[in-house]
Write a protein that holds these residues in place. Structure first.
Motif, mmCIF file in Angstrom:
data_model
loop_
_atom_site.group_PDB
_atom_site.id
_atom_site.type_symbol
_atom_site.label_atom_id
_atom_site.label_comp_id
_atom_site.label_asym_id
_atom_site.label_seq_id
_atom_site.Cartn_x
_atom_site.Cartn_y
_atom_site.Cartn_z
ATOM 1 N N ARG A 40 64.832 -14.012 11.798
ATOM 2 C CA ARG A 40 63.619 -13.869 12.614
ATOM 3 C C ARG A 40 62.431 -14.531 11.911
ATOM 4 O O ARG A 40 61.609 -15.203 12.542
ATOM 5 C CB ARG A 40 63.345 -12.396 12.891
ATOM 6 N N ALA A 41 62.332 -14.377 10.597
ATOM 7 C CA ALA A 41 61.221 -14.965 9.843
ATOM 8 C C ALA A 41 61.253 -16.494 9.924
ATOM 9 O O ALA A 41 60.209 -17.136 10.087
ATOM 10 C CB ALA A 41 61.267 -14.499 8.396
ATOM 11 N N GLU A 42 62.445 -17.081 9.813
ATOM 12 C CA GLU A 42 62.565 -18.541 9.906
ATOM 13 C C GLU A 42 62.144 -19.031 11.294
ATOM 14 O O GLU A 42 61.402 -20.008 11.422
ATOM 15 C CB GLU A 42 64.001 -18.978 9.622
ATOM 16 N N ALA A 43 62.615 -18.342 12.324
ATOM 17 C CA ALA A 43 62.268 -18.728 13.692
ATOM 18 C C ALA A 43 60.769 -18.547 13.942
ATOM 19 O O ALA A 43 60.122 -19.403 14.564
ATOM 20 C CB ALA A 43 63.077 -17.912 14.689
ATOM 21 N N PHE A 44 60.204 -17.463 13.453
ATOM 22 C CA PHE A 44 58.777 -17.217 13.610
ATOM 23 C C PHE A 44 57.977 -18.337 12.948
ATOM 24 O O PHE A 44 56.996 -18.836 13.517
ATOM 25 C CB PHE A 44 58.380 -15.865 13.012
ATOM 26 N N LYS A 66 54.071 -22.564 14.537
ATOM 27 C CA LYS A 66 53.400 -23.854 14.333
ATOM 28 C C LYS A 66 52.894 -24.424 15.652
ATOM 29 O O LYS A 66 51.961 -25.214 15.674
ATOM 30 C CB LYS A 66 54.350 -24.843 13.670
ATOM 31 N N ALA A 67 53.538 -24.026 16.753
ATOM 32 C CA ALA A 67 53.146 -24.531 18.065
ATOM 33 C C ALA A 67 52.445 -23.481 18.920
ATOM 34 O O ALA A 67 51.699 -23.825 19.826
ATOM 35 C CB ALA A 67 54.380 -25.042 18.806
ATOM 36 N N TRP A 68 52.709 -22.207 18.648
ATOM 37 C CA TRP A 68 52.177 -21.113 19.457
ATOM 38 C C TRP A 68 51.376 -20.164 18.584
ATOM 39 O O TRP A 68 51.507 -20.163 17.366
ATOM 40 C CB TRP A 68 53.307 -20.331 20.112
ATOM 41 N N THR A 69 50.617 -19.315 19.238
ATOM 42 C CA THR A 69 49.933 -18.264 18.482
ATOM 43 C C THR A 69 50.970 -17.307 17.913
ATOM 44 O O THR A 69 52.099 -17.227 18.419
ATOM 45 C CB THR A 69 48.965 -17.464 19.384
ATOM 46 N N ALA A 70 50.586 -16.573 16.894
ATOM 47 C CA ALA A 70 51.501 -15.604 16.291
ATOM 48 C C ALA A 70 51.954 -14.568 17.311
ATOM 49 O O ALA A 70 53.124 -14.165 17.321
ATOM 50 C CB ALA A 70 50.831 -14.926 15.100
ATOM 51 N N GLU A 71 51.058 -14.174 18.196
ATOM 52 C CA GLU A 71 51.392 -13.164 19.200
ATOM 53 C C GLU A 71 52.451 -13.682 20.165
ATOM 54 O O GLU A 71 53.396 -12.970 20.513
ATOM 55 C CB GLU A 71 50.144 -12.721 19.977
ATOM 56 N N VAL A 72 52.304 -14.925 20.613
ATOM 57 C CA VAL A 72 53.269 -15.511 21.546
ATOM 58 C C VAL A 72 54.611 -15.722 20.847
ATOM 59 O O VAL A 72 55.675 -15.430 21.404
ATOM 60 C CB VAL A 72 52.730 -16.827 22.150
ATOM 61 N N ASP A 123 55.823 -14.061 18.299
ATOM 62 C CA ASP A 123 56.436 -12.751 18.082
ATOM 63 C C ASP A 123 57.018 -12.189 19.369
ATOM 64 O O ASP A 123 58.144 -11.673 19.383
ATOM 65 C CB ASP A 123 55.409 -11.794 17.486
ATOM 66 N N ALA A 124 56.284 -12.294 20.462
ATOM 67 C CA ALA A 124 56.767 -11.778 21.749
ATOM 68 C C ALA A 124 58.008 -12.542 22.215
ATOM 69 O O ALA A 124 58.961 -11.945 22.730
ATOM 70 C CB ALA A 124 55.664 -11.870 22.802
ATOM 71 N N THR A 125 58.011 -13.841 22.017
ATOM 72 C CA THR A 125 59.166 -14.658 22.399
ATOM 73 C C THR A 125 60.397 -14.248 21.605
ATOM 74 O O THR A 125 61.489 -14.091 22.164
ATOM 75 C CB THR A 125 58.858 -16.149 22.179
ATOM 76 N N LEU A 126 60.220 -14.060 20.316
ATOM 77 C CA LEU A 126 61.352 -13.651 19.483
ATOM 78 C C LEU A 126 61.855 -12.267 19.847
ATOM 79 O O LEU A 126 63.055 -11.988 19.762
ATOM 80 C CB LEU A 126 60.973 -13.724 18.000
ATOM 81 N N GLU A 127 60.970 -11.403 20.274
ATOM 82 C CA GLU A 127 61.382 -10.068 20.703
ATOM 83 C C GLU A 127 62.277 -10.167 21.938
ATOM 84 O O GLU A 127 63.304 -9.507 22.025
ATOM 85 C CB GLU A 127 60.160 -9.187 20.989
#
Length: 105
Positions: free
Chosen positions: A45-49, A54-60, A62-66
């Motif tokens: 998850r950390a690698e994907a985040f 780099k392209a999205w906000t941290a919130e987006v 994180d939500a996508t990965l969820e």
């Protein structure tokens, strides 16, 4: 055209393929459609985040990965709704990959 007929207002349909399939299986089938192997590399998850943020906000990111990291029962399900609604069997992922192989070249 099928959903434009009377009787569908307010209905909910699961429009999924006829068989459940994992991301690893999807990569394999895309490789078969291309005639060359496609490697599936699982990330933490950390690698994907790190990549997504780099392209999205941290919130987006994180939500996508969820969402993609924890698919629910419906997201993992197969369905015959396409066939029931259209009278034609739903395509498998392998058929979709063959039909769209050019997009991966």
């Amino acid at each position: 055209m099928a959903l434009r007929e009377d009787g569908h207002l307010g209905e909910r349909y699961l429009l999924a393929g006829p068989e459940p399939i994992s991301p690893r299986q999807q990569a394999k089938l895309i490789g078969e459609a291309l005639g060359e192997p496609v490697e599936f590399i699982e990330q933490t998850r950390a690698e994907a985040f790190n990549v997504l943020s780099k392209a999205w906000t941290a919130e987006v990111a994180d939500a996508t990965l969820e969402v993609i990291g924890n698919p629910n029962e419906i997201e993992r399900a197969a369905s015959s709704e396409v066939e029931r609604l259209t009278g034609r069997r739903g395509r498998t992922f392998a058929e979709w990959a063959e039909r769209n192989a050019a997009a991966f070249r």
